[in-house]
Design an enzyme around this catalytic site. Sequence first.
Site, PDB file in Angstrom:
ATOM      1  CG  PHE A  83     -15.731  14.632 -27.387  1.00  0.00           C
ATOM      2  CD1 PHE A  83     -15.885  15.760 -26.570  1.00  0.00           C
ATOM      3  CD2 PHE A  83     -14.994  13.583 -27.196  1.00  0.00           C
ATOM      4  CE1 PHE A  83     -14.673  15.874 -25.946  1.00  0.00           C
ATOM      5  CE2 PHE A  83     -14.128  13.477 -26.373  1.00  0.00           C
ATOM      6  CZ  PHE A  83     -13.861  14.814 -25.922  1.00  0.00           C
TER       7      PHE A  83
ATOM      8  CE  LYS B  79      -3.642  10.076 -24.634  1.00  0.00           C
ATOM      9  NZ  LYS B  79      -3.865  11.083 -24.305  1.00  0.00           N
TER      10      LYS B  79
ATOM     11  CG  ASP C 201      -1.086  18.165 -21.742  1.00  0.00           C
ATOM     12  OD1 ASP C 201      -0.272  17.108 -21.995  1.00  0.00           O
ATOM     13  OD2 ASP C 201      -2.020  18.263 -22.148  1.00  0.00           O
TER      14      ASP C 201
ATOM     15  NE  ARG D 134     -10.287  15.057 -30.337  1.00  0.00           N
ATOM     16  CZ  ARG D 134     -11.131  14.751 -29.232  1.00  0.00           C
ATOM     17  NH1 ARG D 134     -12.338  15.020 -28.974  1.00  0.00           N
ATOM     18  NH2 ARG D 134     -10.416  14.186 -28.262  1.00  0.00           N
TER      19      ARG D 134
ATOM     20  CG  PHE E 223      -6.434  17.768 -25.124  1.00  0.00           C
ATOM     21  CD1 PHE E 223      -6.372  17.343 -26.113  1.00  0.00           C
ATOM     22  CD2 PHE E 223      -6.749  17.136 -23.806  1.00  0.00           C
ATOM     23  CE1 PHE E 223      -6.682  16.038 -26.308  1.00  0.00           C
ATOM     24  CE2 PHE E 223      -6.960  15.669 -24.275  1.00  0.00           C
ATOM     25  CZ  PHE E 223      -6.856  15.119 -25.298  1.00  0.00           C
ATOM     26  CB  THR E 224     -11.208  17.651 -24.878  1.00  0.00           C
ATOM     27  OG1 THR E 224     -10.394  16.320 -24.737  1.00  0.00           O
ATOM     28  CG2 THR E 224     -11.706  17.529 -26.220  1.00  0.00           C
TER      29      THR E 224
ATOM     30  CE1 TYR F 254      -4.085   1.764   0.371  1.00  0.00           C
ATOM     31  CE2 TYR F 254      -2.735   3.452   1.492  1.00  0.00           C
ATOM     32  CZ  TYR F 254      -3.872   3.223   0.714  1.00  0.00           C
ATOM     33  OH  TYR F 254      -4.669   4.154   0.477  1.00  0.00           O
TER      34      TYR F 254
HETATM   35  C1  LIG Z   1      -5.006  12.173 -23.543  1.00  0.00           C
HETATM   36  C2  LIG Z   1      -4.597  13.394 -23.174  1.00  0.00           C
HETATM   37  C3  LIG Z   1      -4.680  14.207 -22.094  1.00  0.00           C
HETATM   38  C4  LIG Z   1      -5.527  13.332 -21.089  1.00  0.00           C
HETATM   39  O1  LIG Z   1      -4.936  12.302 -20.519  1.00  0.00           O
HETATM   40  P1  LIG Z   1      -6.059  10.925 -19.995  1.00  0.00           P
HETATM   41  O2  LIG Z   1      -4.832  10.186 -19.631  1.00  0.00           O
HETATM   42  O3  LIG Z   1      -6.719  10.577 -21.245  1.00  0.00           O
HETATM   43  O4  LIG Z   1      -6.816  11.620 -18.788  1.00  0.00           O
HETATM   44  C5  LIG Z   1      -4.372  15.428 -21.795  1.00  0.00           C
HETATM   45  N1  LIG Z   1      -3.678  15.987 -22.918  1.00  0.00           N
HETATM   46  C6  LIG Z   1      -3.331  15.388 -24.061  1.00  0.00           C
HETATM   47  C7  LIG Z   1      -2.474  16.477 -24.978  1.00  0.00           C
HETATM   48  C8  LIG Z   1      -3.553  14.211 -24.341  1.00  0.00           C
HETATM   49  O5  LIG Z   1      -3.222  13.654 -25.457  1.00  0.00           O
END
Ligand SMILES: *Cc1c(COP(=O)(O)O)cnc(C)c1O
Length: 463
Positions: free
Chosen positions: A455, A264, A221, A388, A130-131, A78
Amino acid sequence: MAKKKVTKRSWAEPFKIKVVEPIKMTTRENREKAIIEAGYNTFLLKSDDVYIDLLTDSGTNAMSDNQWAGMMLGDESYAGSKNFYTLWDKIKQYYGMPYFVPTHQGRAAEHMVSQILIKEGDYIPGNMYFTTTRLHQELAGATFVDVIIKEAHNPVSNHPFKGNTDLNKLEDLINKVGAKKIPYVCIAGPVNMAGGQPFSMANLLEVKELCKKHKIKLWFDATRACENAYFIKLREEGYQDKTIAQILKEMCSHFDGLWVSAKKDLMVNIGGILATRNKKVYEEARNMVVIYEGLHTYGGLAGRDMEAMARGMDEMVMFDNIKARVGQVEYCGKRLQEYGVPFVKPIGGHAIFLDAKKFLPHLKQDQFPAQTLASEIYADSGVRGMERGIVSAGRNRDTGEHNYPKLELVRLTFPRRVYTQAHIDVAVESIATVYENRNKIKGLKMVYEPKYLRFFQARFEKL
Ligand SMILES: *Cc1c(COP(=O)(O)O)cnc(C)c1O
């Protein structure tokens, strides 16, 4: 008999296949039924009904044998798991940030950064939204302001760094609202919503200088930072002889902190990172993570997940890995070009973005051209892409109207190390077929709209 002369030397992936996952072959009839049931939203399809899944590269990566071996070494204590410390060391090594909090995925880190840094009424400038990032900034009380260069909104501009920030736009905002209302500038790269386009190191330095002058923090980011580093190596003067790892570290050195969706670059299926050189922000995040994710030494992850992330980092900076990934996207783009299919130029790092406005010029934007196109491609061949455009852009927070983005795109995203060139050929030929029959395609109307990130779950019917 005349024999063909060797005129080129093709490249190939720096790995071979050890395990395979069968995929279901479907008929047009199956798929037409499935897309109606999914309300013409590719997010609502069952993956079992999908043949080639280009919905997203998020968490869809094939892990290496070394990563899988690491999964067996998960320390599921843990508190104080050894995998956490291995991962922390790798974060210091590659991103150069001294402090780190794990999260279950990227948006959890975005949530904490937003809650810690933003006050009601603040503004967050960024190189395109970004969303999930923008939503968390808005939920924390900020207004997002797009300060990307104008070329980013032009799908035919061949600018090599469409992810760059427009310094004038940024300075205008600072003059208008005052630096005190801007807790940080948010930079991402390659910019997903601009077609996977990178920013340059030179531009980043200029942004940093401006931020420094006004005492504004700079956050990154860094979800796809290695791909950005790859483009810097290829396109920016002075970086040809540097390694991806060196460029990544140099990029990160300009930021106060960063977050990463490990789904990613890191080539895992789940995971997120919040890392910073700001001790105060770190301490707040380390405290906050306990509420939302779990103890600060696992943050919603299993020990084995953290081990796979750490091992994925060694692979994410390998030049040949990124070259093969970007090479696959380029191959797809070049083949689509042979058929005259319109898409965003130059070809991006992780995806091809079909230009739905050009593809279906007879549809008005509120007939959802990109949503329509994604569903038509699925029905044709079982290839799944993602909208998109106007659906992803959501509604204006004040007026409640649709946001009308300049770009109306279908994103075909390439999972890392998952599909072969033959899969890409099938996808290209299907898209070209839909393009040949484009005049017969009718638009959609929205019949169900959720409140947040619509979306993902919106439903549509054919007009
Ligand atoms: C995927 C992504 C996010 C969000 O990350 P999650 O792991 O899906 O929560 C944020 N910024 C960028 C540029 C992304 O590609």
